[in-house]
Design a protein around this motif. Sequence first.
Motif, mmCIF file in Angstrom:
data_model
loop_
_atom_site.group_PDB
_atom_site.id
_atom_site.type_symbol
_atom_site.label_atom_id
_atom_site.label_comp_id
_atom_site.label_asym_id
_atom_site.label_seq_id
_atom_site.Cartn_x
_atom_site.Cartn_y
_atom_site.Cartn_z
ATOM 1 N N HIS A 17 0.901 -1.246 0.147
ATOM 2 C CA HIS A 17 0.020 0.102 0.159
ATOM 3 C C HIS A 17 0.929 1.205 0.087
ATOM 4 C CE1 HIS A 17 -3.801 -1.718 0.425
ATOM 5 N NE2 HIS A 17 -3.255 -2.870 1.630
ATOM 6 N N PRO A 18 2.035 1.096 -0.884
ATOM 7 C CA PRO A 18 2.725 2.598 -0.436
ATOM 8 C C PRO A 18 2.024 4.015 -1.151
ATOM 9 C CG PRO A 18 2.582 1.285 -2.943
ATOM 10 C CD PRO A 18 2.092 0.879 -1.936
ATOM 11 N N ILE A 37 14.664 -3.022 -8.546
ATOM 12 C CA ILE A 37 13.678 -3.944 -8.366
ATOM 13 C C ILE A 37 12.382 -3.928 -7.026
ATOM 14 C CG2 ILE A 37 13.703 -6.433 -8.330
ATOM 15 C CD1 ILE A 37 16.055 -6.927 -8.846
ATOM 16 N N VAL A 38 11.475 -3.499 -7.815
ATOM 17 C CA VAL A 38 9.960 -3.706 -6.833
ATOM 18 C C VAL A 38 9.461 -4.401 -6.668
ATOM 19 C CG1 VAL A 38 8.462 -1.930 -5.627
ATOM 20 C CG2 VAL A 38 10.516 -0.766 -7.354
ATOM 21 N N VAL A 39 8.997 -5.185 -5.318
ATOM 22 C CA VAL A 39 8.215 -6.315 -5.138
ATOM 23 C C VAL A 39 6.983 -5.792 -4.130
ATOM 24 C CG1 VAL A 39 7.912 -8.252 -3.936
ATOM 25 C CG2 VAL A 39 10.188 -7.734 -4.868
ATOM 26 N N ASP A 40 5.955 -5.770 -4.933
ATOM 27 C CA ASP A 40 4.976 -5.224 -4.080
ATOM 28 C C ASP A 40 4.362 -6.475 -3.310
ATOM 29 O OD1 ASP A 40 3.012 -3.195 -3.180
ATOM 30 O OD2 ASP A 40 1.595 -3.671 -4.716
ATOM 31 N N ASN A 41 4.069 -6.097 -2.422
ATOM 32 C CA ASN A 41 2.661 -7.447 -1.758
ATOM 33 C C ASN A 41 1.348 -6.427 -1.587
ATOM 34 O OD1 ASN A 41 4.022 -9.137 -1.885
ATOM 35 N ND2 ASN A 41 4.897 -8.314 0.828
ATOM 36 N N THR A 42 1.129 -5.700 -2.448
ATOM 37 C CA THR A 42 -0.781 -5.079 -1.925
ATOM 38 C C THR A 42 -1.356 -5.914 -2.768
ATOM 39 O OG1 THR A 42 0.008 -2.676 -2.012
ATOM 40 C CG2 THR A 42 -1.612 -3.136 -2.270
ATOM 41 N N SER A 45 -7.405 -6.382 -4.693
ATOM 42 C CA SER A 45 -8.620 -5.820 -4.520
ATOM 43 C C SER A 45 -8.181 -4.484 -3.267
ATOM 44 C CB SER A 45 -9.002 -7.116 -3.641
ATOM 45 O OG SER A 45 -8.297 -7.476 -1.937
ATOM 46 N N ASP A 46 -6.821 -4.056 -3.123
ATOM 47 C CA ASP A 46 -6.986 -3.018 -2.574
ATOM 48 C C ASP A 46 -5.978 -2.320 -3.909
ATOM 49 O OD1 ASP A 46 -7.911 -4.639 -0.042
ATOM 50 O OD2 ASP A 46 -6.612 -4.921 0.723
ATOM 51 N N LYS A 47 -6.040 -2.947 -4.600
ATOM 52 C CA LYS A 47 -4.921 -1.246 -5.766
ATOM 53 C C LYS A 47 -5.324 -0.426 -5.547
ATOM 54 C CE LYS A 47 -1.453 -1.552 -7.555
ATOM 55 N NZ LYS A 47 0.380 -1.886 -7.080
#
Length: 253
Positions: A17-18, A37-42, A45-47
């Motif tokens: 959730h950046p 390298i960006v790894v997104d854990n969002t 459904s919340d994007k």
Amino acid sequence: MNNSAAEQLVAVVITYHPSSEQVERLACLLDLFDFLIVVDNTPASDKEPGSLARLDSDERIAVIFNRANVGIAAALNLGVRAAQQRGCRWVVTLDQDSRPLAPLASFFRRVMRGEVPVPRLGVLGANYLNTNNGRLGVSRSDPTAEIAIVPCVISSGSLLNLACFASIGGFDERLFIDMVDTEYCYRARQHGYSVALATEPMMEHAVGYVRSVRLFGQERLFTLHPPFRQYYIFRNSLYLIRRYSRTEFWQCL
């Protein structure tokens, strides 16, 4: 191996959730690092539409969308392995809210070139200013020393030797979040690698959140974490004590 990639200083940043400000700050990291390298854990459904997608158009940035919160350990493993596939030998891991300073990149490059010798270096952490209280993250017993050998360092602002990563295995995904960095450092030490700290503050970083409490008539500041984090801290601490109490007795105590 791509020789140019082997010499690059690559950063792996884990996001969740950046905010728009944090996304803008990510792009500025290219002033310090050769590749991001960006790894997104969002969760999908919340994007928020387009929050990170615009970064993916930059050829010096790769974004991995997990579409779910797979945990910090799994996200770190994905990012580090992506760096390995590029032919990198070293990688810097960062949280989305950490602010590395220029000395961090220049010092880490010196380490990569062998100009700051550390025997069998596995992990090199960076000291930091805690933005919650303005204090140094780790106190310096010897202010003149550039490097201190320590039991463990936090993952944000750490330089990982990927030879060590390949040898001992990645971060323990069973921990999910909290103590992930501590466990990795203990395991590296078990395998004969050094864990070190760059003693000068090279990053701004917040630990938890601060609450002011009046105790015995005096105002005191305490660092707190939300309940789900308290659960993982307690659970994972028990796991580390059970697994490492013999080799890291004083730390576990």
